[in-house]
Design a protein around this motif. Structure first.
Motif, PDB file in Angstrom:
ATOM      1  N   PRO A 117      22.486  87.117  57.249  1.00 22.19           N
ATOM      2  CA  PRO A 117      22.240  87.740  58.548  1.00 22.19           C
ATOM      3  C   PRO A 117      22.281  86.765  59.718  1.00 22.19           C
ATOM      4  O   PRO A 117      22.641  87.164  60.838  1.00 22.19           O
ATOM      5  N   LEU A 135      24.735  95.142  62.481  1.00 23.05           N
ATOM      6  CA  LEU A 135      23.564  95.776  61.865  1.00 23.05           C
ATOM      7  C   LEU A 135      23.885  96.270  60.456  1.00 23.05           C
ATOM      8  O   LEU A 135      23.068  96.132  59.540  1.00 23.05           O
ATOM      9  N   PHE A 136      25.058  96.834  60.277  1.00 29.20           N
ATOM     10  CA  PHE A 136      25.467  97.322  58.959  1.00 29.20           C
ATOM     11  C   PHE A 136      25.543  96.171  57.962  1.00 29.20           C
ATOM     12  O   PHE A 136      25.051  96.278  56.831  1.00 29.20           O
ATOM     13  N   TYR A 137      26.133  95.063  58.376  1.00 28.98           N
ATOM     14  CA  TYR A 137      26.220  93.890  57.503  1.00 28.98           C
ATOM     15  C   TYR A 137      24.827  93.399  57.109  1.00 28.98           C
ATOM     16  O   TYR A 137      24.569  93.087  55.945  1.00 28.98           O
ATOM     17  N   MET A 138      23.927  93.306  58.081  1.00 30.66           N
ATOM     18  CA  MET A 138      22.590  92.781  57.798  1.00 30.66           C
ATOM     19  C   MET A 138      21.848  93.667  56.795  1.00 30.66           C
ATOM     20  O   MET A 138      21.178  93.150  55.884  1.00 30.66           O
ATOM     21  N   VAL A 139      21.964  94.976  56.958  1.00 27.89           N
ATOM     22  CA  VAL A 139      21.315  95.894  56.015  1.00 27.89           C
ATOM     23  C   VAL A 139      21.886  95.713  54.613  1.00 27.89           C
ATOM     24  O   VAL A 139      21.145  95.618  53.624  1.00 27.89           O
ATOM     25  N   MET A 140      23.203  95.645  54.504  1.00 29.11           N
ATOM     26  CA  MET A 140      23.842  95.506  53.199  1.00 29.11           C
ATOM     27  C   MET A 140      23.524  94.152  52.566  1.00 29.11           C
ATOM     28  O   MET A 140      23.330  94.054  51.349  1.00 29.11           O
ATOM     29  N   GLN A 141      23.437  93.119  53.376  1.00 25.14           N
ATOM     30  CA  GLN A 141      23.078  91.793  52.859  1.00 25.14           C
ATOM     31  C   GLN A 141      21.660  91.789  52.296  1.00 25.14           C
ATOM     32  O   GLN A 141      21.410  91.238  51.214  1.00 25.14           O
ATOM     33  N   CYS A 142      20.742  92.399  53.018  1.00 25.98           N
ATOM     34  CA  CYS A 142      19.355  92.439  52.556  1.00 25.98           C
ATOM     35  C   CYS A 142      19.222  93.269  51.280  1.00 25.98           C
ATOM     36  O   CYS A 142      18.499  92.882  50.349  1.00 25.98           O
ATOM     37  N   LEU A 143      19.916  94.395  51.214  1.00 29.13           N
ATOM     38  CA  LEU A 143      19.874  95.218  50.010  1.00 29.13           C
ATOM     39  C   LEU A 143      20.476  94.462  48.816  1.00 29.13           C
ATOM     40  O   LEU A 143      19.939  94.517  47.706  1.00 29.13           O
ATOM     41  N   ALA A 240      18.246  87.074  54.465  1.00 28.84           N
ATOM     42  CA  ALA A 240      18.397  88.013  53.348  1.00 28.84           C
ATOM     43  C   ALA A 240      17.950  87.366  52.042  1.00 28.84           C
ATOM     44  O   ALA A 240      17.263  87.991  51.226  1.00 28.84           O
TER      45      ALA A 240
END
Length: 288
Positions: A117, A135-143, A240
């Motif tokens: 992120p 924002l989409f990348y950060m969410v997917m990275q954290c998941l 992440a």
């Protein structure tokens, strides 16, 4: 034949998309350099594009694999009584840096290979990608990070995983929170500055080998930062990675310093973006 020749000249990319985020922009006809336009703050068309979701999936899988390999390596080192019988701290640093090298190489053409992120945030500040995509990348990275750490816990069992610290980032004894924050800021600055330099579009226009070699300095930067800061914070420089390990470890002391592993990397990324855009990119480019 004329159509086939045109395909070859364009690299079979007649229908161009925005350059994969974080990768070097292509030069115009291999000679003169044209600055790619800044990404819009919000790009609604991305939400209906398969390439947008494909890039998010690539970030999820890459971060999942990154946590899986790196946290397993950390667990292997802390498990024995003596680190001399394991790969040691250098091995941990190689695991992190080597996986970033491999994963950036694999995903650069799909998502840009951020896997972090803080990297995404720095590139967003430099207008290399939209807020929507960031924002989409950060969410997917954290998941992906949570799932990667969860698989490691599944292999080791919750008892052993908990006793060994779960690979969670904390400020080590003997260092203050300020020390930890400073280490995360400087470490992330090194990483994100390297990302900007290794994927610089001006360098790509001048030196054709730069995009090919870009994953190598990025992975090496991660390796060197880990060598320096593992004794201080365990080396986060990736929110992440820190979040995934903390959630799966789920102990109170893992959350005491957790803010450091978000604030530090984001400050470091912002400083790297500012330095690159204001100082480095201000140098006039002369094409050959």
């Amino acid at each position: 034949m004329e159509g086939k020749e045109e395909d070859v000249r364009l690299g079979a990319n007649k229908f161009t998309e925005r350059q994969p985020l974080g990768t070097a922009a292509q030069s115009q006809d291999g000679k003169d350099y044209t600055e790619p336009p800044p990404a819009p703050l919000f790009e609604a068309g991305e939400l209906t594009s398969w390439s947008f979701y494909r890039a998010g999936i690539a970030e999820f899988i890459a971060t999942f694999l990154f946590l899986y390999i790196s946290v397993l390596t950390v667990m292997g080192v802390v498990k024995p009584d003596t680190k001399c019988s394991t790969v040691g701290i250098q091995g941990i640093a190689w695991a992190f840096g080597g996986m970033i090298f491999a994963l950036v190489y694999c995903t650069a053409g799909i998502s840009g290979g951020h896997i972090n992120p803080a990297v995404t945030f720095g590139l967003f500040l430099a207008r290399k990608l939209s807020l929507t995509r960031a924002l989409f990348y950060m969410v997917m990275q954290c998941l992906g990070a949570i799932c990667g750490a969860g698989v490691v816990k599944g292999f080791m069992g919750s008892g052993q995983y908990g006793r060994l610290g779960g690979g969670a980032n904390v400020v080590a004894h003997g260092y203050t929170k300020g020390d930890g924050l400073g280490a995360e800021i400087v470490g992330t600055f090194v990483l994100v500055y390297t990302v900007f330099s290794a994927t610089d579009a001006k360098r790509s226009a001048r030196d054709s080998h730069v995009p090919i070699l870009a994953p190598l300095p990025i992975g090496f930067a991660v390796f060197l930062v880990h060598l320096a800061t593992i004794p201080i914070t365990g080396t986060g420089i990736n929110p992440a990675r820190s979040l995934g390990a903390a959630i799966i470890y789920n102990k109170d002391h893992a959350w005491d310093d957790h803010w450091i592993f978000w604030v530090g990397p984001f400050i470091g990324a912002a400083l790297a973006a500012l330095y690159h855009q204001v100082v480095i990119r201000a140098i006039p480019f002369k094409s050959k």
